[in-house]
Design a protein around this motif. Structure first.
Motif, PDB file in Angstrom:
ATOM      1  N   ARG A  12       1.187  -1.086  -0.044  1.00  0.00           N
ATOM      2  CA  ARG A  12      -0.120  -0.588   0.318  1.00  0.00           C
ATOM      3  C   ARG A  12       0.798   0.932   0.138  1.00  0.00           C
ATOM      4  NH1 ARG A  12      -5.801  -0.345   1.521  1.00  0.00           N
ATOM      5  NH2 ARG A  12      -4.766   1.392   2.359  1.00  0.00           N
ATOM      6  N   PHE A  13       0.270   2.038  -0.916  1.00  0.00           N
ATOM      7  CA  PHE A  13       0.908   3.628  -1.041  1.00  0.00           C
ATOM      8  C   PHE A  13      -0.348   4.164  -1.897  1.00  0.00           C
ATOM      9  CE2 PHE A  13       2.958   2.086  -5.118  1.00  0.00           C
ATOM     10  CZ  PHE A  13       2.767   3.190  -4.976  1.00  0.00           C
ATOM     11  N   GLU A  27      12.415  -9.606  -0.690  1.00  0.00           N
ATOM     12  CA  GLU A  27      12.558  -9.519   0.541  1.00  0.00           C
ATOM     13  C   GLU A  27      11.868  -8.276   1.020  1.00  0.00           C
ATOM     14  OE1 GLU A  27      15.741  -9.492   4.727  1.00  0.00           O
ATOM     15  OE2 GLU A  27      16.817  -9.041   2.879  1.00  0.00           O
ATOM     16  N   VAL A  28      11.123  -8.234   2.440  1.00  0.00           N
ATOM     17  CA  VAL A  28      10.504  -6.899   2.595  1.00  0.00           C
ATOM     18  C   VAL A  28      11.196  -6.961   3.982  1.00  0.00           C
ATOM     19  CG1 VAL A  28       8.128  -6.503   3.980  1.00  0.00           C
ATOM     20  CG2 VAL A  28       8.274  -7.567   1.304  1.00  0.00           C
ATOM     21  N   ILE A  29      12.031  -5.822   3.687  1.00  0.00           N
ATOM     22  CA  ILE A  29      12.068  -5.494   5.824  1.00  0.00           C
ATOM     23  C   ILE A  29      11.838  -3.915   6.017  1.00  0.00           C
ATOM     24  CG2 ILE A  29      14.003  -6.744   4.888  1.00  0.00           C
ATOM     25  CD1 ILE A  29      15.160  -3.449   3.650  1.00  0.00           C
ATOM     26  N   PRO A  30      11.952  -3.471   7.387  1.00  0.00           N
ATOM     27  CA  PRO A  30      11.332  -2.301   7.843  1.00  0.00           C
ATOM     28  C   PRO A  30      12.454  -1.457   6.930  1.00  0.00           C
ATOM     29  CG  PRO A  30      11.749  -4.185   9.394  1.00  0.00           C
ATOM     30  CD  PRO A  30      12.417  -4.641   8.084  1.00  0.00           C
ATOM     31  N   VAL A  31      11.813  -0.515   7.532  1.00  0.00           N
ATOM     32  CA  VAL A  31      13.034   0.679   6.620  1.00  0.00           C
ATOM     33  C   VAL A  31      13.860   1.035   7.774  1.00  0.00           C
ATOM     34  CG1 VAL A  31      12.906   3.833   5.487  1.00  0.00           C
ATOM     35  CG2 VAL A  31      11.310   2.155   5.680  1.00  0.00           C
ATOM     36  N   ALA A  75       5.272   0.817   7.941  1.00  0.00           N
ATOM     37  CA  ALA A  75       6.548   2.010   5.982  1.00  0.00           C
ATOM     38  C   ALA A  75       7.321   0.521   6.350  1.00  0.00           C
ATOM     39  CB  ALA A  75       7.184   2.990   6.230  1.00  0.00           C
ATOM     40  N   ARG A  76       7.446  -0.162   4.974  1.00  0.00           N
ATOM     41  CA  ARG A  76       8.212  -1.580   4.828  1.00  0.00           C
ATOM     42  C   ARG A  76       9.488  -1.387   3.218  1.00  0.00           C
ATOM     43  NH1 ARG A  76       7.568  -1.944   9.292  1.00  0.00           N
ATOM     44  NH2 ARG A  76       6.770  -4.015   9.771  1.00  0.00           N
ATOM     45  N   LEU A  77       9.964  -1.237   3.312  1.00  0.00           N
ATOM     46  CA  LEU A  77      11.122  -1.811   1.952  1.00  0.00           C
ATOM     47  C   LEU A  77      10.794  -2.864   1.453  1.00  0.00           C
ATOM     48  CD1 LEU A  77      14.446   0.267   2.461  1.00  0.00           C
ATOM     49  CD2 LEU A  77      12.223   1.329   2.072  1.00  0.00           C
ATOM     50  N   VAL A  78      10.251  -2.940   0.323  1.00  0.00           N
ATOM     51  CA  VAL A  78       9.652  -4.298  -0.967  1.00  0.00           C
ATOM     52  C   VAL A  78      11.296  -4.424  -1.381  1.00  0.00           C
ATOM     53  CG1 VAL A  78       8.259  -5.264  -2.391  1.00  0.00           C
ATOM     54  CG2 VAL A  78       7.666  -3.813  -0.818  1.00  0.00           C
ATOM     55  N   VAL A  79      12.103  -5.209  -1.425  1.00  0.00           N
ATOM     56  CA  VAL A  79      13.237  -5.477  -2.594  1.00  0.00           C
ATOM     57  C   VAL A  79      13.203  -6.151  -3.837  1.00  0.00           C
ATOM     58  CG1 VAL A  79      15.584  -5.533  -1.856  1.00  0.00           C
ATOM     59  CG2 VAL A  79      14.472  -4.662  -0.096  1.00  0.00           C
ATOM     60  N   LEU A  80      13.359  -5.120  -4.604  1.00  0.00           N
ATOM     61  CA  LEU A  80      13.404  -6.301  -5.343  1.00  0.00           C
ATOM     62  C   LEU A  80      13.987  -6.123  -6.141  1.00  0.00           C
ATOM     63  CD1 LEU A  80      10.434  -4.219  -6.837  1.00  0.00           C
ATOM     64  CD2 LEU A  80      10.137  -6.148  -5.818  1.00  0.00           C
ATOM     65  N   THR A  81      14.028  -7.518  -7.100  1.00  0.00           N
ATOM     66  CA  THR A  81      15.694  -8.122  -7.994  1.00  0.00           C
ATOM     67  C   THR A  81      14.537  -8.358  -9.620  1.00  0.00           C
ATOM     68  OG1 THR A  81      16.599  -9.116  -6.183  1.00  0.00           O
ATOM     69  CG2 THR A  81      17.467 -10.041  -8.341  1.00  0.00           C
ATOM     70  N   VAL A  82      15.675  -8.369 -10.365  1.00  0.00           N
ATOM     71  CA  VAL A  82      15.068  -8.248 -11.841  1.00  0.00           C
ATOM     72  C   VAL A  82      15.670  -7.792 -12.452  1.00  0.00           C
ATOM     73  CG1 VAL A  82      13.418  -7.561 -13.970  1.00  0.00           C
ATOM     74  CG2 VAL A  82      12.800  -7.388 -11.549  1.00  0.00           C
ATOM     75  N   VAL A  87      16.384  -2.842  -6.779  1.00  0.00           N
ATOM     76  CA  VAL A  87      16.258  -1.696  -5.919  1.00  0.00           C
ATOM     77  C   VAL A  87      15.303  -1.900  -4.241  1.00  0.00           C
ATOM     78  CG1 VAL A  87      14.153  -2.006  -7.846  1.00  0.00           C
ATOM     79  CG2 VAL A  87      15.143   0.494  -6.789  1.00  0.00           C
ATOM     80  N   ALA A  88      14.853  -0.976  -3.749  1.00  0.00           N
ATOM     81  CA  ALA A  88      14.107  -0.982  -3.012  1.00  0.00           C
ATOM     82  C   ALA A  88      12.684  -0.176  -2.594  1.00  0.00           C
ATOM     83  CB  ALA A  88      14.647  -0.783  -1.434  1.00  0.00           C
ATOM     84  N   LEU A  89      11.477  -0.569  -2.889  1.00  0.00           N
ATOM     85  CA  LEU A  89       9.961   0.395  -3.497  1.00  0.00           C
ATOM     86  C   LEU A  89       9.529   0.056  -1.833  1.00  0.00           C
ATOM     87  CD1 LEU A  89       8.894   1.007  -5.624  1.00  0.00           C
ATOM     88  CD2 LEU A  89       7.100  -0.669  -5.839  1.00  0.00           C
ATOM     89  N   VAL A  90       9.297   1.953  -1.691  1.00  0.00           N
ATOM     90  CA  VAL A  90       8.687   2.232  -0.779  1.00  0.00           C
ATOM     91  C   VAL A  90       7.591   1.735  -0.466  1.00  0.00           C
ATOM     92  CG1 VAL A  90       8.289   4.257   1.415  1.00  0.00           C
ATOM     93  CG2 VAL A  90      10.637   3.985   0.279  1.00  0.00           C
ATOM     94  N   ALA A  91       6.662   1.286   0.360  1.00  0.00           N
ATOM     95  CA  ALA A  91       5.287   1.123   0.854  1.00  0.00           C
ATOM     96  C   ALA A  91       4.369   1.361   2.466  1.00  0.00           C
ATOM     97  CB  ALA A  91       5.372  -0.792   0.544  1.00  0.00           C
ATOM     98  N   ASP A  92       3.588   2.189   2.408  1.00  0.00           N
ATOM     99  CA  ASP A  92       2.845   2.221   3.671  1.00  0.00           C
ATOM    100  C   ASP A  92       3.205   0.818   4.618  1.00  0.00           C
ATOM    101  OD1 ASP A  92       2.889   5.502   2.559  1.00  0.00           O
ATOM    102  OD2 ASP A  92       1.009   5.118   1.792  1.00  0.00           O
ATOM    103  N   MET A  93       2.627   0.172   4.219  1.00  0.00           N
ATOM    104  CA  MET A  93       2.745  -0.653   4.578  1.00  0.00           C
ATOM    105  C   MET A  93       2.373  -2.044   3.755  1.00  0.00           C
ATOM    106  SD  MET A  93      -1.138  -0.792   6.225  1.00  0.00           S
ATOM    107  CE  MET A  93      -0.595  -1.400   7.130  1.00  0.00           C
ATOM    108  N   VAL A  94       2.234  -3.627   4.003  1.00  0.00           N
ATOM    109  CA  VAL A  94       2.646  -4.981   3.069  1.00  0.00           C
ATOM    110  C   VAL A  94       1.950  -5.485   4.063  1.00  0.00           C
ATOM    111  CG1 VAL A  94       4.579  -6.656   2.439  1.00  0.00           C
ATOM    112  CG2 VAL A  94       4.785  -4.098   2.348  1.00  0.00           C
TER     113      VAL A  94
END
Length: 105
Positions: A12-13, A27-31, A75-82, A87-94
């Motif tokens: 969510r953002f 991975e999903v990690i705290p900011v 808030a969490r960072l969603v770490v994407l690998t492509v 890159v880490a994407l900022v999300a208000d929550m997962v």
């Protein structure tokens, strides 16, 4: 493409929910503390140290016209690998995972 069901991580953002393909999520990690990059565009929050690597942090709120309020404690960072790029994407929550057993890739 995998033969399994389509799944994703819900994030969510800016007041909306989105899903990211689970195959791209490392991975999903705290900011953590984000280091600003001088002269970077508003959507690049900065960089973080992730497992010994410098990881760019992207905040999509400026790109969708959402206000830049402070991030909530959820808030969490969603770490994407492509294609070996991370890159880490900022999300208000997962809030969870999306499982679509009827949809195949």
């Amino acid at each position: 493409a995998a033969d399994g069901p389509l799944g994703g991580v819900i994030l969510r953002f800016a007041g909306a929910r989105y899903a990211v393909d689970m195959a791209s999520v490392a991975e999903v990690i705290p900011v953590p503390g984000v280091t600003r990059v001088p002269g970077a565009p508003p959507w690049l929050s900065g960089v973080v140290n992730w497992r010994g690597r410098v990881l760019p942090v992207v905040d999509l709120r400026p790109l969708v016209g959402a206000p830049m309020a402070p991030l909530p404690t959820s808030a969490r960072l969603v770490v994407l690998t492509v294609d070996e790029r991370e890159v880490a994407l900022v999300a208000d929550m997962v809030p969870g995972l999306l499982d679509c057993p009827m949809i195949r890739r």
